[in-house]
Design an enzyme around this catalytic site. Structure first.
Site, PDB file in Angstrom:
ATOM      1  N   TYR A  41       0.844  -1.186   0.000  1.00  0.00           N
ATOM      2  CA  TYR A  41       0.000   0.000   0.000  1.00  0.00           C
ATOM      3  C   TYR A  41       0.888   1.247   0.000  1.00  0.00           C
ATOM      4  CZ  TYR A  41      -3.915   2.919   1.359  1.00  0.00           C
ATOM      5  OH  TYR A  41      -4.880   3.879   1.385  1.00  0.00           O
ATOM      6  N   ASP A  42       1.890   1.235   0.875  1.00  0.00           N
ATOM      7  CA  ASP A  42       2.816   2.376   0.963  1.00  0.00           C
ATOM      8  C   ASP A  42       3.585   2.557  -0.332  1.00  0.00           C
ATOM      9  OD1 ASP A  42       2.024   2.647   3.526  1.00  0.00           O
ATOM     10  OD2 ASP A  42       3.834   1.808   4.437  1.00  0.00           O
ATOM     11  N   SER A  87      -0.783   7.142  17.011  1.00  0.00           N
ATOM     12  CA  SER A  87       0.012   6.329  16.111  1.00  0.00           C
ATOM     13  C   SER A  87       1.480   6.665  16.407  1.00  0.00           C
ATOM     14  CB  SER A  87      -0.419   6.696  14.709  1.00  0.00           C
ATOM     15  OG  SER A  87       0.469   6.178  13.803  1.00  0.00           O
ATOM     16  N   LEU A  88       2.389   6.203  15.614  1.00  0.00           N
ATOM     17  CA  LEU A  88       3.800   6.526  15.867  1.00  0.00           C
ATOM     18  C   LEU A  88       4.423   7.125  14.616  1.00  0.00           C
ATOM     19  CD1 LEU A  88       5.030   3.276  17.659  1.00  0.00           C
ATOM     20  CD2 LEU A  88       4.800   5.532  18.695  1.00  0.00           C
ATOM     21  N   GLU A 119      11.306  -2.129  22.185  1.00  0.00           N
ATOM     22  CA  GLU A 119      10.597  -3.411  21.998  1.00  0.00           C
ATOM     23  C   GLU A 119      10.301  -3.621  20.522  1.00  0.00           C
ATOM     24  OE1 GLU A 119       6.454  -2.886  23.663  1.00  0.00           O
ATOM     25  OE2 GLU A 119       7.317  -0.933  24.103  1.00  0.00           O
ATOM     26  N   LYS A 121       8.330  -4.068  17.068  1.00  0.00           N
ATOM     27  CA  LYS A 121       7.104  -3.513  16.500  1.00  0.00           C
ATOM     28  C   LYS A 121       6.398  -4.633  15.736  1.00  0.00           C
ATOM     29  CE  LYS A 121       5.258   0.410  14.008  1.00  0.00           C
ATOM     30  NZ  LYS A 121       4.230  -0.322  13.290  1.00  0.00           N
ATOM     31  N   ASP A 123       3.724  -6.574  13.577  1.00  0.00           N
ATOM     32  CA  ASP A 123       2.918  -6.207  12.421  1.00  0.00           C
ATOM     33  C   ASP A 123       1.541  -6.855  12.562  1.00  0.00           C
ATOM     34  OD1 ASP A 123       2.223  -5.124  10.044  1.00  0.00           O
ATOM     35  OD2 ASP A 123       3.302  -6.569   8.815  1.00  0.00           O
ATOM     36  N   ARG A 142      -8.610   0.479  16.835  1.00  0.00           N
ATOM     37  CA  ARG A 142      -8.236   1.885  16.912  1.00  0.00           C
ATOM     38  C   ARG A 142      -9.193   2.784  16.127  1.00  0.00           C
ATOM     39  NH1 ARG A 142      -2.447   3.172  15.740  1.00  0.00           N
ATOM     40  NH2 ARG A 142      -2.893   2.575  13.624  1.00  0.00           N
ATOM     41  N   GLU A 180      -1.091  -5.409  20.383  1.00  0.00           N
ATOM     42  CA  GLU A 180      -1.273  -5.754  18.978  1.00  0.00           C
ATOM     43  C   GLU A 180      -1.823  -7.171  18.846  1.00  0.00           C
ATOM     44  OE1 GLU A 180      -0.339  -3.103  17.298  1.00  0.00           O
ATOM     45  OE2 GLU A 180      -0.025  -3.695  15.213  1.00  0.00           O
ATOM     46  N   TYR A 232       1.567  -3.942  24.800  1.00  0.00           N
ATOM     47  CA  TYR A 232       2.707  -3.022  24.850  1.00  0.00           C
ATOM     48  C   TYR A 232       2.489  -1.781  25.695  1.00  0.00           C
ATOM     49  CZ  TYR A 232       0.295  -1.172  20.655  1.00  0.00           C
ATOM     50  OH  TYR A 232      -0.624  -0.708  19.773  1.00  0.00           O
ATOM     51  N   LYS A 317      11.793   1.732  11.682  1.00  0.00           N
ATOM     52  CA  LYS A 317      11.363   0.670  10.764  1.00  0.00           C
ATOM     53  C   LYS A 317      12.536   0.127   9.957  1.00  0.00           C
ATOM     54  CE  LYS A 317       7.337   0.666   9.100  1.00  0.00           C
ATOM     55  NZ  LYS A 317       5.901   0.646   9.060  1.00  0.00           N
ATOM     56  N   CYS A 411      15.969 -23.328 -27.531  1.00  0.00           N
ATOM     57  CA  CYS A 411      16.923 -22.763 -26.583  1.00  0.00           C
ATOM     58  C   CYS A 411      17.377 -21.386 -27.084  1.00  0.00           C
ATOM     59  CB  CYS A 411      18.120 -23.702 -26.443  1.00  0.00           C
ATOM     60  SG  CYS A 411      19.477 -22.977 -25.520  1.00  0.00           S
ATOM     61  N   CYS A 414      21.363 -21.716 -28.072  1.00  0.00           N
ATOM     62  CA  CYS A 414      21.900 -22.478 -29.199  1.00  0.00           C
ATOM     63  C   CYS A 414      20.840 -22.818 -30.246  1.00  0.00           C
ATOM     64  CB  CYS A 414      22.589 -23.748 -28.719  1.00  0.00           C
ATOM     65  SG  CYS A 414      21.430 -25.002 -28.146  1.00  0.00           S
ATOM     66  N   CYS A 429      17.362 -27.644 -22.412  1.00  0.00           N
ATOM     67  CA  CYS A 429      17.855 -27.631 -23.781  1.00  0.00           C
ATOM     68  C   CYS A 429      18.281 -29.067 -24.108  1.00  0.00           C
ATOM     69  CB  CYS A 429      19.052 -26.682 -23.868  1.00  0.00           C
ATOM     70  SG  CYS A 429      19.838 -26.732 -25.472  1.00  0.00           S
ATOM     71  N   CYS A 434      25.111 -27.587 -25.781  1.00  0.00           N
ATOM     72  CA  CYS A 434      24.604 -26.206 -25.834  1.00  0.00           C
ATOM     73  C   CYS A 434      25.663 -25.293 -25.242  1.00  0.00           C
ATOM     74  CB  CYS A 434      23.323 -26.081 -25.031  1.00  0.00           C
ATOM     75  SG  CYS A 434      22.821 -24.363 -24.811  1.00  0.00           S
TER      76      CYS A 434
HETATM   77  S1  IVH Z   1       3.497   1.654  21.155  1.00  0.00           S
HETATM   78  C1  IVH Z   1       1.338   5.928  20.679  1.00  0.00           C
HETATM   79  N1  IVH Z   1       4.587  -0.647  20.765  1.00  0.00           N
HETATM   80  O1  IVH Z   1       2.396   0.256  15.630  1.00  0.00           O
HETATM   81  C2  IVH Z   1       1.213   4.593  20.093  1.00  0.00           C
HETATM   82  N2  IVH Z   1       3.074   0.150  19.139  1.00  0.00           N
HETATM   83  O2  IVH Z   1       2.752   2.520  13.835  1.00  0.00           O
HETATM   84  C3  IVH Z   1       1.841   3.617  21.027  1.00  0.00           C
HETATM   85  N3  IVH Z   1       2.697  -1.426  17.292  1.00  0.00           N
HETATM   86  O3  IVH Z   1      -0.423   2.056  16.668  1.00  0.00           O
HETATM   87  C4  IVH Z   1       2.202   2.427  20.314  1.00  0.00           C
HETATM   88  N4  IVH Z   1       4.017  -3.008  18.036  1.00  0.00           N
HETATM   89  O4  IVH Z   1      -0.537  -0.557  16.608  1.00  0.00           O
HETATM   90  C5  IVH Z   1       3.756   0.263  20.281  1.00  0.00           C
HETATM   91  N5  IVH Z   1       5.600  -2.705  20.620  1.00  0.00           N
HETATM   92  C6  IVH Z   1       4.764  -1.792  20.122  1.00  0.00           C
HETATM   93  C7  IVH Z   1       4.072  -1.988  18.899  1.00  0.00           C
HETATM   94  C8  IVH Z   1       3.229  -0.985  18.443  1.00  0.00           C
HETATM   95  C9  IVH Z   1       3.180  -2.636  17.079  1.00  0.00           C
HETATM   96  C10 IVH Z   1       1.754  -0.736  16.382  1.00  0.00           C
HETATM   97  C11 IVH Z   1       0.648  -0.052  17.130  1.00  0.00           C
HETATM   98  C12 IVH Z   1       0.790   1.401  16.748  1.00  0.00           C
HETATM   99  C13 IVH Z   1       1.475   1.297  15.437  1.00  0.00           C
HETATM  100  C14 IVH Z   1       2.172   2.599  15.090  1.00  0.00           C
END
Ligand code: IVH
Length: 667
Positions: A41-42, A87-88, A119, A121, A123, A142, A180, A232, A317, A411, A414, A429, A434
Site C-alpha cells: 500500500y505504501d 500512532s507513531l 521493543e 514492532k 505487524d 483503533r 497488537e 505493549y 522501521k 533454446c 543455441c 535444452c 549447448c
Molecule cells: S506503542 C502511541 N509498541 O504500531 C502509540 N506500538 O505505527 C503507542 N505497534 O499504533 C504504540 N508493536 O498498533 C507500540 N511494541 C509496540 C508496537 C506498536 C506494534 C503498532 C501499534 C501502533 C502502530 C504505530
C-alpha cells in the site's frame, strides 16, 4: 518506480493508482478483506505521491494522498476511546533516527534523549482492552484514533487475552491495556495451506489474515484463526516508567515482548534494532521494526503530541521487504545443466535495503500459477538473505498492453529444441553441447571449489571460448601460452601465468574433481561423500543406482542424476580425456578417528580457522560432514553469527558444540 513519463502517461498512471489504492482501502476498511500488505500500500502510495510531486496539477481532491487515517466501518458498535489511540512517527535508518532525537531533545530542552524502553514492532492490528474490576469489559479497534469498533465478542476467542486479572493494588481494578493482535507465522502458513487446498485465495501475509479475522461479524470465524495478542502499554495510575508497565502487564498474565529492554541512549537503540533485524526472519511472528519509548513517564508526557503521534516515542522501521515495481520483460537463462529458467527483468527498485533488477520466476508453471504478464506491476519480496521473489501481479493496474509470456520452444542460446523430462517442471535444452550451458560448465570447472585455477575466471573463459580455443573442459589442458597471448588484453606474461596455474592443477583431489564435473545436484558436500565412498573415479563411474544410493546422505534423485551423467556417451568421452590430463590424488579410506560414525554440521564464523579447514579437520577425525541439520546429525558446531541451522539443531535436540569444544573433540 523510477521512470520518466510523458504527461499523458503520468496522468493515466496516476488515475489507475488512485483507483487501485482506493480499492485496497475499501477492501480493508469496508469489506474487512485486506488484499495486500501495508508495505505494498505504501509502495503504491509513494509512487502516486512522486507523480503528484512532479505534476502538481494532477493532484485531485479525492486522491488518497490527500486524506489521513481510516474511518471505522459501520457494522460494529462505535466506541469512543477515553484516551486517544495515537500512532507513531516512523524513521527509516540511523540518520533519520538521529535527526528525530535532535528535534525532540531540543523540544524537551535536553541535549540527548534516553533511556528508552525498546521493543519489537509487531505487524498486526492495534487493540484496546478495557478492564473493570479486573474483568475484561470491552475490546476495541483503533479506528480513526478517537472512535473505534467494539470487537469484544471476537476478541474473547483469543487465548492469550486474560478475561480476568489480579492487578496490583497501585493499579486498581480499572485500567486499559493496549497491544497488537497478530497471527504468528506458523498458523498463518497452515491457514494458507488449507486455503490453497480448498481453492480459496491466499492471504498475502499474517497481518492481513489477522485483521480480516478480527473484523468478522461471526466470532466463530475469528476463533478458527490462531490469533495472539502482545501487550505493549498499560494506561492507569501510578506508572512511573514504561518498563514498569511491561512488568505489571507480564505479572498480570499478558504476553509482552520478551526481547524488550531498556537502552541507555540512541546509540544503544541503534544496536538493539540492528541485532533484532538479524533475528527478524527467525522470530515466530512478523515484526517490521523496533518501537522506542522514553522510559520516564513524566518526560514522555512532557513531550506531548504532534499530529497523531507522541513526541516521546518512535518507530524505527527496517527496510520494507515487499515493494511494487514493473516487470519489463521475462528473460530466459540457460543454466549449467541446460535448465531454462525464466527470470524477471524488473524496473530497478530498492527492497530490503538493496537495489533489485532481476528475480527468478522459477519455471513456466509458476508464472502461470501466479498469473504474471509481461508489463505487469508486480509485488516483489525480499526477506532477509533470501533471494528476491516475485509474489504476483497487481492486476488492477493493467493497461491492456501487457503480454502473455510464451515459453520458448527453442533454446535461446543455441537454438536447439527444448523439452520437459518426465514429471519435471523445468524445460531443458536438448543439446548436450549447448554452449549456453557449456560456457557455465566451463566456468564452473575452473571455479574456486572446483579446480580453482587462478586467472581462469568467467571473463577469461568467455574470451577463450569466443576465440574457439576451448570447447570442453579437457581443452583447457591443451591451451598454449601463444594461443592466449594472441587474445586482446592478454600479454605474454599473463598468458604464461595462466598456463602455469593450469599446470598446477594437473594433480588434484578426487572430491574437487567430482564437484568440477558439474553433475546436476552434486555440490561440494555430495562430491565429498561420493569420493569418500568410492575412493576412485573408476569405481564411481561404474556404480549402479543401487550402489549409489548406499552412499550416506545420497537420496534417489541425486543417485539417478549421478548415474545418468556417467551413462551418457559425450560425458564418458570427456572423462576419458580428462583422466589423461589429470592425476587424481589417492584417496585413503576414512581413518578410525574420534568422530568415526558421527555426522557433523558446521555453521557460523569460526575464530581460529575457515569453514573448509574445519570441515577437513572433522573429516580427518572420521566424521561425515554435512550441509544441513537433521535428526541424524550428531553434532552442530556453532561459530559466530550462526544462521537457522543452529536454531534447527536446538529444536531437534542435536548436540551443539562451541569451536573450543569441537577442537577438543578432534584433538
Ligand atoms: S506503542 C502511541 N509498541 O504500531 C502509540 N506500538 O505505527 C503507542 N505497534 O499504533 C504504540 N508493536 O498498533 C507500540 N511494541 C509496540 C508496537 C506498536 C506494534 C503498532 C501499534 C501502533 C502502530 C504505530
Amino acid at each position: 518506480m523510477i521512470k520518466t513519463m510523458t504527461k499523458p502517461e503520468a496522468e493515466s498512471r496516476a488515475r489507475k493508482l488512485r483507483e487501485v489504492i482506493n480499492g485496497l482501502r475499501y477492501r480493508y476498511h469496508v469489506l474487512d478483506d485486506p488484499e495486500v500488505t501495508d508495505e505494498i500500500y505504501d509502495s503504491l502510495t509513494s509512487e502516486l505521491k512522486q507523480i503528484e510531486a512532479e505534476h502538481q496539477d494532477l493532484i485531485t481532491p479525492d486522491s488518497p494522498t490527500q486524506r489521513v487515517g481510516g474511518a471505522p466501518s459501520p457494522k460494529f458498535r462505535k466506541v469512543t476511546h477515553e484516551t486517544v489511540m495515537l500512532s507513531l512517527d516512523d524513521v527509516h535508518g540511523d540518520d533519520e533516527l538521529l535527526a528525530w532525537e535532535t528535534k525532540i531533545a531540543k523540544y524537551l530542552g535536553a541535549k540527548k534523549l534516553g533511556p528508552f524502553y525498546a521493543e519489537l514492532k509487531v505487524d498486526g492490528l492495534a487493540m484496546s482492552l478495557r478492564y473493570e474490576g479486573g474483568v475484561l469489559v470491552q475490546a476495541a479497534t483503533r479506528g480513526d484514533g478517537q472512535v473505534g469498533e467494539d470487537v469484544t465478542r471476537n476478541i474473547l476467542t483469543i487465548h492469550s487475552i486474560p478475561f480476568q486479572v489480579k492487578p496490583p493494588k497501585a493499579i486498581g481494578g480499572n485500567f486499559e491495556v493496549r497491544g497488537e493482535i497478530y497471527l504468528p507465522k506458523k498458523p498463518f502458513e497452515e491457514l494458507n495451506k488449507q486455503r490453497a487446498k480448498a481453492g480459496e485465495p491466499l492471504f498475502a501475509n499474517p497481518r492481513n489474515a489477522s485483521a480480516g479475522a478480527v473484523r468478522q461479524l461471526d466470532p466463530a470465524i475469528t476463533a478458527q484463526r490462531s490469533l495472539a495478542f502482545m501487550a505493549y502499554s498499560l494506561l492507569g495510575p501510578a506508572l512511573t516508567t514504561h518498563q514498569k508497565e511491561h512488568e505489571i502487564l507480564m505479572a498480570m498474565g499478558f504476553v509482552t515482548d520478551q526481547h524488550a529492554q531498556l537502552v541507555g541512549d540512541v546509540q544503544e537503540l541503534i544496536a538493539f534494532a540492528a541485532k533484532m533485524q538479524t533475528e527478524r526472519d527467525r522470530l515466530p511472528l512478523q515484526v517490521d521494526g523496533v518501537v522506542a519509548t522514553l522510559n520516564d513517564t513524566n518526560t514522555f508526557r512532557r513531550g506531548g503530541v504532534i499530529g497523531k503521534a507522541p513526541r516521546g516515542a518512535v518507530a524505527y522501521k527496517w527496510p520494507a521487504e515487499e515493494v511494487t515495481t514493473k516487470l519489463k520483460d521475462i528473460l530466459i537463462q540457460v543454466g549449467r545443466t541446460g535448465t531454462l529458467t525464466p527470470v524477471a527483468d524488473l524496473e530497478p527498485v530498492v527492497v530490503a535495503g538493496s537495489t533489485v533488477h532481476r528475480a527468478t520466476l522459477h519455471n513456466a508453471d509458476e508464472i502461470e500459477r501466479k498469473g504474471i504478464l509481461i508489463g505487469d506491476t508486480v509485488i516483489l519480496r525480499k526477506a532477509g538473505d533470501v533471494i528476491p521473489e516475485v509474489v504476483g501481479p497487481i492486476k488492477e493496474l493493467r493497461t491492456g498492453q501487457e503480454k502473455k509470456f510464451k515459453f520458448p520452444s527453442k533454446c535461446p542460446v543455441c537454438g536447439s529444441p527444448v523439452e520437459r523430462i518426465g514429471a519435471e517442471v523445468a524445460y531443458r535444452c536438448t543439446n548436450p553441447d549447448c554452449y549456453g550451458s557449456l560456457l557455465l560448465q566451463l566456468r564452473h570447472f575452473t571455479s574456486k571449489n572446483a579446480l580453482d585455477i587462478v586467472g581462469l575466471g568467467p571473463k577469461v573463459i568467455d574470451a577463450l571460448y569466443d576465440a574457439e580455443l576451448i570447447r570442453d573442459q579437457a581443452d583447457i589442458f591443451h591451451l598454449k601460452a601463444d594461443d592466449i597471448a594472441q587474445l586482446e588484453r592478454f600479454g605474454e606474461l599473463s598468458a604464461s601465468n595462466i598456463i602455469r596455474a593450469i599446470n598446477d592443477k594437473r594433480k588434484i583431489s578426487l572430491p574437487r574433481f567430482i564437484y568440477a564435473l558439474g553433475i546436476r545436484h552434486v555440490g561440494v558436500e555430495t562430491a565429498q561423500a561420493l569420493a569418500q565412498h568410492f575412493l576412485s573415479i573408476e569405481k564411481l563411474r561404474q556404480a549402479n543406482l543401487e550402489q549409489l544410493q548406499k552412499v550416506p546422505d545420497i537420496g534417489p534423485v541425486v543417485a539417478e542424476s549421478v548415474a545418468n551423467y556417467f551413462k551418457t556417451k559425450p560425458k564418458q568421452e570427456l572423462l576419458d580425456q580428462l583422466i589423461e590430463e589429470i592425476t587424481l590424488e589417492k584417496m585413503t579410506p576414512p581413518k578410525k578417528g574420534p568422530l568415526s560414525g558421527q555426522s557433523i554440521v558446521i555453521t557460523g564464523t569460526l575464530e581460529s580457522m575457515g569453514r573448509q579447514e574445519a570441515q577437513a579437520k572433522a573429516r580427518a577425525a572420521g566424521a561425515d560432514v554435512n550441509d544441513s541439520v537433521s535428526k541424524n546429525t550428531s553434532y552442530v558446531v556453532v561459530g559466530a553469527n550462526p544462521g537457522s541451522k543452529a536454531d534447527k539443531a536446538k529444536k531437534l535436540g542435536v548436540k551443539i558444540l562451541s569451536e573450543a569444544g569441537f577442537l577438543r573433540l578432534v584433538g
